[in-house]
Enzyme design. Structure first.
Site, PDB file in Angstrom:
ATOM      1  N   GLU A  36       0.984  -1.301  -0.059  1.00 42.50           N
ATOM      2  CA  GLU A  36      -0.059   0.148  -0.065  1.00 42.50           C
ATOM      3  C   GLU A  36       0.684   1.243   0.069  1.00 42.50           C
ATOM      4  OE1 GLU A  36      -2.472  -3.244   1.927  1.00 42.50           O
ATOM      5  OE2 GLU A  36      -0.422  -2.561   2.141  1.00 42.50           O
TER       6      GLU A  36
ATOM      7  N   PHE B 115     -11.800  -6.931  13.746  1.00 42.61           N
ATOM      8  CA  PHE B 115     -10.995  -7.614  13.131  1.00 42.61           C
ATOM      9  C   PHE B 115     -10.346  -6.371  11.902  1.00 42.61           C
ATOM     10  CE2 PHE B 115      -9.321  -9.820   9.245  1.00 42.61           C
ATOM     11  CZ  PHE B 115      -8.182 -10.440   9.768  1.00 42.61           C
ATOM     12  N   GLN B 116      -9.275  -6.211  11.945  1.00 42.92           N
ATOM     13  CA  GLN B 116      -8.553  -5.071  11.084  1.00 42.92           C
ATOM     14  C   GLN B 116      -9.247  -3.796  11.213  1.00 42.92           C
ATOM     15  OE1 GLN B 116      -8.291  -7.075   6.792  1.00 42.92           O
ATOM     16  NE2 GLN B 116      -6.157  -7.743   7.494  1.00 42.92           N
TER      17      GLN B 116
ATOM     18  N   LYS C 253     -17.866  -0.390   5.610  1.00 45.60           N
ATOM     19  CA  LYS C 253     -17.904  -1.522   4.658  1.00 45.60           C
ATOM     20  C   LYS C 253     -19.673  -1.654   4.456  1.00 45.60           C
ATOM     21  CE  LYS C 253     -17.181  -6.367   3.622  1.00 45.60           C
ATOM     22  NZ  LYS C 253     -16.333  -7.561   4.245  1.00 45.60           N
TER      23      LYS C 253
ATOM     24  N   MET D 160      24.366   8.978   3.564  1.00 42.89           N
ATOM     25  CA  MET D 160      24.286  10.061   4.237  1.00 42.89           C
ATOM     26  C   MET D 160      24.393   9.942   5.429  1.00 42.89           C
ATOM     27  SD  MET D 160      24.034  13.279   3.859  1.00 42.89           S
ATOM     28  CE  MET D 160      23.108  13.884   2.125  1.00 42.89           C
TER      29      MET D 160
END
Length: 632
Positions: A100, A162-163, A212, A528
């Site tokens: 993602e 969940f999630q 959802k 760096m």
């Protein structure tokens, strides 16, 4: 878009190779962007869609189509799955990423080269939180982006389902606005408002989190919706009195400098800037975020300011008696110790975000508005001022600055270990590709060298993570840039550390036939960090050796890795092979190319203003500060 209905050609995105054919459009440079908000606050062709029954998910997809979106970067999951189903029937091109974060950076790269709003989509929980880095990056660099995430059903929000993650709360500090949608009837107007917020005023990311059950629920879709954003009224035109006062200060200054930031790029105001610069005769410095908005080849360009800026640019700001600040924010990497920055300069500060003006440095003449509008207003006011009082004589100022440019040009020292200088590799990439290419850098030494040793002649040719400094930005951002501008050569100039953070998007590029070119500047270290360890930690290299380069175990072997991802791959270890290897890469346009440029780990970025000291202490090499006579 409505099937069979017209759509504005200026809003259609060219499809990447291998994608399904899109409706024809007239290509245009980003600087030719139309101010759609001046016509309607709703982006897109503003088709009239009569009330039509559909699900919330279908409304999301239909809203995106009506808003003129053509390309989306995303990864499905349970909470966003209802929306992925109608997406199959859409004319929009969905690019399936492998992580993602890659979707977020790709949307950034797409927005940066096209001037349009980038779009990315993910599921709830870890899918959404994986986007946070890209959202924060877009916020810091003012990139217009709409992020769509699925959320658990509204009835279980707050139960640690969940999630479930409170992505609205998580992203609130790093977005222009974050929406939570629980009613499918709200989807059209929320989507329109999100795009309006992202693309107007100071651009930035906007989150739309959709439960959802809102995706699955029934609604009646119609278009265009009404946008209702009380209190959101970005000021576009500058105050005429302030503009006239700014012109008076410019006409009276003997050592003016145009301090140009990324806001001028975002406003697509490069042509307006050039007219002002040439009328005023003042030197121009372009920050890391503004590279290319004023041509490097122009005689008035004195370089990039900041920690790794040119001596001429840094000194111009320090010695100036007037800073004409356009779309810049006086960040610490430019100013160094703020109290010692440009101590004798008055400040004109023009910015569309009123919160930036006088935030770090008090402005003597603040001008709130779009630099796209302010710069022409200032040019006209200055022309009238010059007619009344005469053009100032900047001969001595230019003699001083030109002497600095000639005495302290950018360059590098050949490494004592006999390995290739990374600066040479990057300089040759720019020289052989030319100014029409797009160059996307990761973060670190290679980023600074890419900003220094490639010549930028046009805006939108240079992309990097400036404010956030996000390692892993280059490959996915280059992917998005290539989707948005497929006719240009797009280079990701990456470090061996950055490359290992997001190189899985090479699979996305190979499968979707997005032929970016990746130059891995492989110094086998976190370069760096290693430079700072060399300079400030007595060479104690704690956890910076990556074992990818010369005389190491080479884990991973970048050539084998690229081959596994379906890319053309090369390794270049000798100076005499650099040009031929780059030319081979430029000749391949049917798949991504990865080049492992094995370079010296001992090369450092110069000039440098060490942290914690005044910009007057700029060093051109280790313990070497320029010796110049300040102008009387």
């Amino acid at each position: 878009m409505s099937k069979g209905s017209p759509i504005s050609p200026s809003l259609m995105a060219t499809k990447s190779a291998g994608a399904h054919k899109a409706p024809e459009r007239v290509d245009r440079p980003a600087d030719a962007g139309v101010d759609h908000a001046a016509v309607s606050p709703v982006l897109g062709p503003n088709n009239v869609v009569p009330p039509t029954p559909m699900t919330g998910s279908q409304a999301i997809v239909r809203s995106l189509e009506e808003l003129g979106v053509q390309d989306i970067f995303g990864l499905p999951g349970g909470a966003i799955l209802p929306t992925y189903d109608p997406l199959m029937a859409s004319t929009m091109n969905h690019v399936l990423v492998r992580h993602e974060q890659g979707a977020g950076h790709a949307a950034q790269g797409y927005a940066m080269v096209t001037g349009r709003v980038g779009v990315c989509i993910a599921t709830s929980g870890p899918g959404a939180t994986n986007l946070v880095t890209a959202i924060m990056d877009a916020h810091m660099d003012s990139v217009p982006m709409v992020v769509i995430t699925g959320q658990v059903s509204s009835g279980v929000i707050g139960t640690d389902a969940f999630q479930e993650a409170d992505i609205v709360g998580i992203t609130m500090p790093v977005t222009k606005h974050s929406f939570l949608v629980t009613n499918p009837d709200d989807i059209p107007h929320v989507m329109a408002e999100a795009f309006h917020l992202a693309s107007t005023g100071r651009p930035g990311p906007v989150l739309v989190d959709v439960a959802k059950d809102a995706q699955q629920g029934q609604t009646t879709f119609s278009w265009p919706p009404k946008i209702d954003l009380p209190g959101y009224r970005p000021v576009v035109r500058g105050h005429s009195k302030q503009v006239r006062e700014a012109a008076r200060l410019i006409a009276a200054a003997t050592k003016p400098v145009l301090y140009v930031g990324g806001g001028v790029v975002k406003a697509h105001a490069s042509a307006e800037l050039r007219e002002l610069a040439e009328l005023s005769g003042a030197p121009v410095v372009t920050t890391l975020m503004a590279r290319g908005v004023f041509p490097d080849s122009h005689p008035q360009h004195v370089g990039m300011p900041g920690m790794h800026g040119t001596v001429s640019a840094v000194t111009a700001l320090q010695q100036s008696d007037l800073l004409i600040t356009l779309g810049a924010r006086f960040d610490d990497r430019v100013t160094g110790i703020l109290s010692s920055f440009a101590p004798n300069a008055k400040v004109i500060h023009a910015d569309i975000d009123p919160a930036e003006i006088s935030k770090n440095r008090t402005a003597d003449v603040p001008i709130v508005g779009s630099v796209k509008e302010i710069i022409p207003e200032l040019t006209e006011a200055l022309r009238l001022q010059f007619e009344a009082t005469g053009t100032p004589d900047l001969t001595n100022w230019w003699a001083f600055l030109n002497n600095l440019k000639e005495t302290y040009p950018l360059g590098w020292t050949e490494p004592e270990d006999g390995l290739t200088a990374p600066q040479r590799v990057i300089e040759r990439i720019g020289a052989l590709t030319g100014p029409e290419g797009v160059y996307v850098a990761g973060v670190g030494q290679h980023q600074m060298w890419a900003s220094q040793f490639i010549k930028y002649e046009r805006p939108h040719a240079w992309l990097n993570s400036g404010g956030a400094g996000t390692m892993g930005y280059a490959v996915p951002a280059a992917m998005g840039a290539k989707v948005g501008n497929p006719d240009r050569v797009v280079w990701a100039i990456d470090g061996d550390g950055c490359f290992q953070m997001t190189n899985q998007e090479l699979a996305t590029c190979a499968i979707n036939k997005i032929p970016i070119k990746v130059a891995v500047i492989n110094n086998s270290s976190l370069g760096m960090v290693r430079q700072w360890q060399t300079l400030f930690y007595e060479g104690r290299y704690s956890n910076t050796d990556l074992n990818t380069g010369h005389d190491t175990v080479r884990i991973p072997d970048f050539v084998k890795l690229a081959d596994a991802y379906g890319c053309a791959s090369f390794r270049c270890e000798r100076d005499e092979d650099i040009d031929a290897t780059i030319q081979q890469a430029l000749a391949i346009n049917d798949r991504p190319v990865v080049i492992d440029f094995v370079v010296s780990p001992n090369s450092m970025v110069w000039p440098m203003v060490p942290a914690g000291v005044s910009n007057d202490q700029i060093q051109v090499a280790r313990n070497m500060t320029p010796d110049w006579e300040e102008e009387d």
